[in-house]
Design a protein around this motif. Structure first.
Motif, PDB file in Angstrom:
ATOM      1  N   THR A 129      34.463  41.774  44.762  1.00 16.58           N
ATOM      2  CA  THR A 129      34.455  40.689  45.738  1.00 16.58           C
ATOM      3  C   THR A 129      34.540  39.302  45.108  1.00 16.58           C
ATOM      4  N   ASP A 130      34.349  39.210  43.803  1.00 13.00           N
ATOM      5  CA  ASP A 130      34.502  37.915  43.128  1.00 13.00           C
ATOM      6  C   ASP A 130      35.859  37.783  42.434  1.00 13.00           C
ATOM      7  N   SER A 131      36.766  38.710  42.714  1.00 14.27           N
ATOM      8  CA  SER A 131      38.061  38.717  42.047  1.00 14.27           C
ATOM      9  C   SER A 131      39.107  37.969  42.868  1.00 14.27           C
ATOM     10  N   PRO A 132      40.156  37.464  42.200  1.00 13.56           N
ATOM     11  CA  PRO A 132      41.228  36.799  42.950  1.00 13.56           C
ATOM     12  C   PRO A 132      41.951  37.744  43.896  1.00 13.56           C
ATOM     13  N   TRP A 133      42.010  39.018  43.572  1.00 12.60           N
ATOM     14  CA  TRP A 133      42.664  39.971  44.470  1.00 12.60           C
ATOM     15  C   TRP A 133      41.901  40.102  45.784  1.00 12.60           C
ATOM     16  N   TRP A 134      40.567  40.175  45.707  1.00 14.00           N
ATOM     17  CA  TRP A 134      39.776  40.279  46.937  1.00 14.00           C
ATOM     18  C   TRP A 134      39.869  38.991  47.751  1.00 14.00           C
ATOM     19  N   ARG A 135      39.722  37.858  47.084  1.00 19.25           N
ATOM     20  CA  ARG A 135      39.761  36.580  47.801  1.00 19.25           C
ATOM     21  C   ARG A 135      41.125  36.364  48.456  1.00 19.25           C
ATOM     22  N   PRO A 177      48.517  49.658  38.329  1.00 22.49           N
ATOM     23  CA  PRO A 177      49.933  49.318  38.159  1.00 22.49           C
ATOM     24  C   PRO A 177      50.252  48.032  38.913  1.00 22.49           C
ATOM     25  N   ALA A 178      51.353  47.401  38.543  1.00 20.38           N
ATOM     26  CA  ALA A 178      51.790  46.233  39.302  1.00 20.38           C
ATOM     27  C   ALA A 178      52.106  46.656  40.733  1.00 20.38           C
ATOM     28  N   LEU A 179      51.805  45.781  41.676  1.00 13.47           N
ATOM     29  CA  LEU A 179      52.061  46.064  43.082  1.00 13.47           C
ATOM     30  C   LEU A 179      53.198  45.179  43.579  1.00 13.47           C
ATOM     31  N   ARG A 180      54.066  45.761  44.377  1.00 15.59           N
ATOM     32  CA  ARG A 180      55.193  45.006  44.944  1.00 15.59           C
ATOM     33  C   ARG A 180      55.133  45.053  46.470  1.00 15.59           C
ATOM     34  N   VAL A 181      55.716  44.070  47.093  1.00 16.03           N
ATOM     35  CA  VAL A 181      55.779  44.009  48.552  1.00 16.03           C
ATOM     36  C   VAL A 181      56.909  44.915  49.030  1.00 16.03           C
ATOM     37  N   GLN A 182      56.596  45.764  49.998  1.00 18.11           N
ATOM     38  CA  GLN A 182      57.610  46.691  50.515  1.00 18.11           C
ATOM     39  C   GLN A 182      57.311  46.991  51.980  1.00 18.11           C
ATOM     40  N   THR A 195      52.581  34.998  47.338  1.00 18.37           N
ATOM     41  CA  THR A 195      51.118  35.040  47.355  1.00 18.37           C
ATOM     42  C   THR A 195      50.564  36.049  46.368  1.00 18.37           C
ATOM     43  N   PHE A 196      51.132  37.245  46.329  1.00 13.60           N
ATOM     44  CA  PHE A 196      50.513  38.342  45.570  1.00 13.60           C
ATOM     45  C   PHE A 196      51.131  38.584  44.204  1.00 13.60           C
ATOM     46  N   HIS A 197      52.373  38.241  44.017  1.00 15.35           N
ATOM     47  CA  HIS A 197      53.002  38.538  42.730  1.00 15.35           C
ATOM     48  C   HIS A 197      52.487  37.654  41.602  1.00 15.35           C
ATOM     49  N   GLN A 198      51.834  36.553  41.929  1.00 17.58           N
ATOM     50  CA  GLN A 198      51.333  35.667  40.877  1.00 17.58           C
ATOM     51  C   GLN A 198      49.896  36.005  40.454  1.00 17.58           C
ATOM     52  N   LEU A 199      49.295  37.018  41.093  1.00 20.19           N
ATOM     53  CA  LEU A 199      47.919  37.371  40.748  1.00 20.19           C
ATOM     54  C   LEU A 199      47.868  38.129  39.419  1.00 20.19           C
ATOM     55  N   PRO A 200      46.759  38.020  38.686  1.00 24.70           N
ATOM     56  CA  PRO A 200      46.654  38.712  37.395  1.00 24.70           C
ATOM     57  C   PRO A 200      46.528  40.216  37.567  1.00 24.70           C
ATOM     58  N   THR A 201      46.799  40.937  36.503  1.00 27.22           N
ATOM     59  CA  THR A 201      46.601  42.389  36.532  1.00 27.22           C
ATOM     60  C   THR A 201      45.120  42.695  36.696  1.00 27.22           C
ATOM     61  N   SER A 202      44.819  43.879  37.198  1.00 28.16           N
ATOM     62  CA  SER A 202      43.427  44.241  37.456  1.00 28.16           C
ATOM     63  C   SER A 202      43.199  45.691  37.073  1.00 28.16           C
ATOM     64  N   GLN A 203      41.958  46.126  37.209  1.00 31.49           N
ATOM     65  CA  GLN A 203      41.587  47.502  36.909  1.00 31.49           C
ATOM     66  C   GLN A 203      41.090  48.212  38.154  1.00 31.49           C
ATOM     67  N   PHE A 204      41.315  49.513  38.164  1.00 33.85           N
ATOM     68  CA  PHE A 204      40.691  50.366  39.171  1.00 33.85           C
ATOM     69  C   PHE A 204      39.350  50.767  38.581  1.00 33.85           C
ATOM     70  N   GLN A 205      38.277  50.211  39.122  1.00 34.74           N
ATOM     71  CA  GLN A 205      36.984  50.420  38.476  1.00 34.74           C
ATOM     72  C   GLN A 205      35.863  50.861  39.404  1.00 34.74           C
ATOM     73  N   SER A 206      36.181  51.136  40.670  1.00 36.99           N
ATOM     74  CA  SER A 206      35.117  51.592  41.574  1.00 36.99           C
ATOM     75  C   SER A 206      35.695  52.286  42.786  1.00 36.99           C
TER      76      SER A 206
END
Length: 235
Positions: A16-22, A99-104, A201-212
């Motif tokens: 919840t403190d990550s740029p992906w969640w925000r 993995p990187a995510l793309r809009v589709q 909006t989403f392609h500029q976000l940093p890579t992340s981990q699947f951690q939970s």
């Protein structure tokens, strides 16, 4: 039969403190961790009213990707038991790079989907969640089956619905983060503007981990889902 008071779901959800969640929560217009509305971005070529309507369906569920679709607990199963199983399941899994995510466009909605890389790992986590949590899940009611069958299902998807309570699991699973509900009614210019805005909006976000594994709850049938707890995977 009356509808259950609670349903639960297991989702992939960023910290919840990550740029992906925000960013995801702002796009949808609601934070599922706090329950508060978020001011949605202004998109070129799309009115604020239209964007709010387009995101209404995924906004109810919160920013996520489904691993185990919403389910009611089996009779005699408690929330504590569910949490124990999820905790043990998460502890047996290891974190990995997303993995990187793309809009589709998927069917009639817009989503983020994996490019490549760890797709098989995502599919494996979803499969294990469905299998391990099946004994804790109540069977679908006749009303649930009728609701699910309103969408056109293949024979294979209908068999999965009867076996696992959801038609888009196992070989039919597609990891995705929903960006909109139905796009029916949008003209080509609006569709292009929406897709470009999502990519910006989403392609500029940093890579992340699947951690939970994230436990979400629907407190009453038809209400907004809320994030209950993250169960961390093994580092």
């Amino acid at each position: 039969m009356s509808e259950p008071l609670h349903r639960y779901a297991i989702y992939y959800a960023p910290a919840t403190d990550s740029p992906w969640w925000r960013t995801g929560s702002q796009w949808l217009g609601r934070c599922a961790a706090t329950g508060r509305a978020r001011r949605q971005p202004l998109l070129p070529g799309i009115s604020a009213e239209t964007f709010s309507v387009l995101t209404a369906a995924p906004r109810r569920y919160g920013w996520h990707a489904t691993l185990k679709a919403p389910f009611s607990l089996a009779e005699g199963t408690s929330l504590n038991q569910l949490c124990t199983v999820i905790e043990n399941l998460a502890g047996a899994l290891s974190t990995f790079d997303m993995p990187a995510l793309r809009v589709q466009r998927l069917d009639d909605f817009l989503a983020l989907v994996p490019n490549s890389g760890a797709v098989h790992l995502l599919e494996g986590v979803a499969r294990v969640c469905v299998q391990e949590l099946a004994p804790l899940s109540a069977p679908l009611s006749d009303a649930d089956l009728q609701r699910r069958r309103q969408a056109p299902l293949t024979a294979a998807q209908d068999a999965l619905l009867l076996r696992w309570g959801y038609p888009y699991v196992m070989e039919e699973f597609r990891f995705h983060c929903s960006l909109t509900g139905s796009l029916n009614g949008l003209d080509s210019a609006q569709m292009l503007a929406l897709q470009r805005a999502a990519e910006a909006t989403f392609h500029q976000l940093p890579t992340s981990q699947f951690q939970s594994l994230a436990l979400f709850e629907e407190p009453a049938y038809g209400s907004d889902f809320r994030l209950v707890q993250h169960f961390g995977l093994r580092a």
